[in-house]
Design a protein around this motif. Structure first.
Motif, PDB file in Angstrom:
ATOM      1  N   VAL A  91       0.824  -1.115   0.027  1.00  0.00           N
ATOM      2  CA  VAL A  91       0.187  -0.020   0.012  1.00  0.00           C
ATOM      3  C   VAL A  91       0.874   1.219  -0.046  1.00  0.00           C
ATOM      4  O   VAL A  91       0.781   2.413  -0.739  1.00  0.00           O
ATOM      5  CB  VAL A  91      -1.023  -0.025   1.191  1.00  0.00           C
ATOM      6  CG1 VAL A  91      -1.864   1.315   1.237  1.00  0.00           C
ATOM      7  CG2 VAL A  91      -2.142  -1.231   0.878  1.00  0.00           C
ATOM      8  N   ALA A  92       1.925   1.130   0.703  1.00  0.00           N
ATOM      9  CA  ALA A  92       3.093   2.451   0.895  1.00  0.00           C
ATOM     10  C   ALA A  92       3.605   2.457  -0.458  1.00  0.00           C
ATOM     11  O   ALA A  92       3.605   3.571  -1.198  1.00  0.00           O
ATOM     12  CB  ALA A  92       3.984   2.093   1.891  1.00  0.00           C
ATOM     13  N   LEU A  93       3.864   1.330  -1.126  1.00  0.00           N
ATOM     14  CA  LEU A  93       4.619   1.415  -2.431  1.00  0.00           C
ATOM     15  C   LEU A  93       3.357   1.985  -3.439  1.00  0.00           C
ATOM     16  O   LEU A  93       4.090   2.683  -4.560  1.00  0.00           O
ATOM     17  CB  LEU A  93       5.253   0.143  -2.792  1.00  0.00           C
ATOM     18  CG  LEU A  93       6.315  -0.210  -2.004  1.00  0.00           C
ATOM     19  CD1 LEU A  93       6.796  -1.926  -2.163  1.00  0.00           C
ATOM     20  CD2 LEU A  93       7.435   0.675  -2.114  1.00  0.00           C
ATOM     21  N   ARG A  94       2.208   1.720  -3.382  1.00  0.00           N
ATOM     22  CA  ARG A  94       1.235   1.942  -4.438  1.00  0.00           C
ATOM     23  C   ARG A  94       1.235   3.642  -4.165  1.00  0.00           C
ATOM     24  O   ARG A  94       1.254   4.219  -5.357  1.00  0.00           O
ATOM     25  CB  ARG A  94      -0.095   1.373  -4.125  1.00  0.00           C
ATOM     26  CG  ARG A  94      -1.045   1.842  -5.212  1.00  0.00           C
ATOM     27  CD  ARG A  94      -2.274   1.036  -5.244  1.00  0.00           C
ATOM     28  NE  ARG A  94      -2.720   1.139  -3.838  1.00  0.00           N
ATOM     29  CZ  ARG A  94      -4.059   0.166  -3.655  1.00  0.00           C
ATOM     30  NH1 ARG A  94      -4.595  -0.490  -4.594  1.00  0.00           N
ATOM     31  NH2 ARG A  94      -4.729   0.317  -2.279  1.00  0.00           N
ATOM     32  N   GLY A  95       1.451   3.936  -3.109  1.00  0.00           N
ATOM     33  CA  GLY A  95       1.327   5.431  -2.822  1.00  0.00           C
ATOM     34  C   GLY A  95       2.414   6.286  -3.627  1.00  0.00           C
ATOM     35  O   GLY A  95       2.294   7.413  -4.188  1.00  0.00           O
ATOM     36  N   VAL A  97       4.029   4.888  -6.187  1.00  0.00           N
ATOM     37  CA  VAL A  97       3.589   4.757  -7.833  1.00  0.00           C
ATOM     38  C   VAL A  97       2.664   5.893  -8.278  1.00  0.00           C
ATOM     39  O   VAL A  97       3.052   6.635  -9.181  1.00  0.00           O
ATOM     40  CB  VAL A  97       2.967   3.251  -8.056  1.00  0.00           C
ATOM     41  CG1 VAL A  97       2.472   3.494  -9.489  1.00  0.00           C
ATOM     42  CG2 VAL A  97       4.135   2.241  -7.829  1.00  0.00           C
ATOM     43  N   GLU A  98       1.624   6.076  -7.415  1.00  0.00           N
ATOM     44  CA  GLU A  98       0.812   7.261  -7.741  1.00  0.00           C
ATOM     45  C   GLU A  98       1.361   8.757  -7.591  1.00  0.00           C
ATOM     46  O   GLU A  98       1.078   9.432  -8.436  1.00  0.00           O
ATOM     47  CB  GLU A  98      -0.408   7.201  -6.606  1.00  0.00           C
ATOM     48  CG  GLU A  98      -1.337   6.097  -6.810  1.00  0.00           C
ATOM     49  CD  GLU A  98      -2.536   5.653  -6.074  1.00  0.00           C
ATOM     50  OE1 GLU A  98      -2.684   6.474  -5.012  1.00  0.00           O
ATOM     51  OE2 GLU A  98      -3.238   4.376  -6.087  1.00  0.00           O
ATOM     52  N   ALA A  99       2.286   9.013  -6.752  1.00  0.00           N
ATOM     53  CA  ALA A  99       3.212  10.078  -6.501  1.00  0.00           C
ATOM     54  C   ALA A  99       3.958  10.175  -8.010  1.00  0.00           C
ATOM     55  O   ALA A  99       4.014  11.466  -8.337  1.00  0.00           O
ATOM     56  CB  ALA A  99       3.830  10.171  -5.455  1.00  0.00           C
TER      57      ALA A  99
END
Length: 120
Positions: A91-95, A97-99
């Motif tokens: 979930v942190a990594l997806r954040g 990626v979105e950034a």
């Protein structure tokens, strides 16, 4: 409150996990598994460009770290699923990626300016 781990200390075991997680392939595999378990071939298709050998190595590392679990179904079918710890990291990594998606127009402008400024 102090934490028992310090990723900035070269002797801390958390440093190895950081190295494993921020590896290009590991980060992509963790994010790929965030919504549902995947079979090996599904993961390979989702994470474009990863070789079978590198995917196997990455999944082995993430499993050894306790971030992914390998589940065997009916002898031949194997799936990979995030553990609770793996989900938290993914979930942190997806954040991240979105950034990255959000800043890409700026990055592309800078890359374009660097190309024009330095044609070599």
């Amino acid at each position: 409150m102090t934490r028992p781990f310090d990723v900035f200390d070269h002797d801390c075991p958390s440093r190895g996990i950081v190295d494993d997680v921020v590896d290009r392939w590991s980060a992509l595999v963790l994010v790929a598994l965030i919504d549902s378990p995947h079979r090996f071939s599904e993961t390979a298709r989702t994470v474009g460009g990863i070789s079978d050998r590198m995917l196997a190595r990455t999944l082995t590392t993430l499993t050894a770290d306790g971030l992914v679990t390998r589940i065997e179904h009916s002898g031949q079918r194997v799936e990979y699923r995030l553990t609770d710890a793996g989900r938290r990291v993914a979930v942190a990594l997806r954040g991240v990626v979105e950034a990255i998606y959000d800043v890409m127009p700026d990055v592309m402008r800078v890359h374009g300016a660097a190309t024009v400024a330095d044609p070599a």
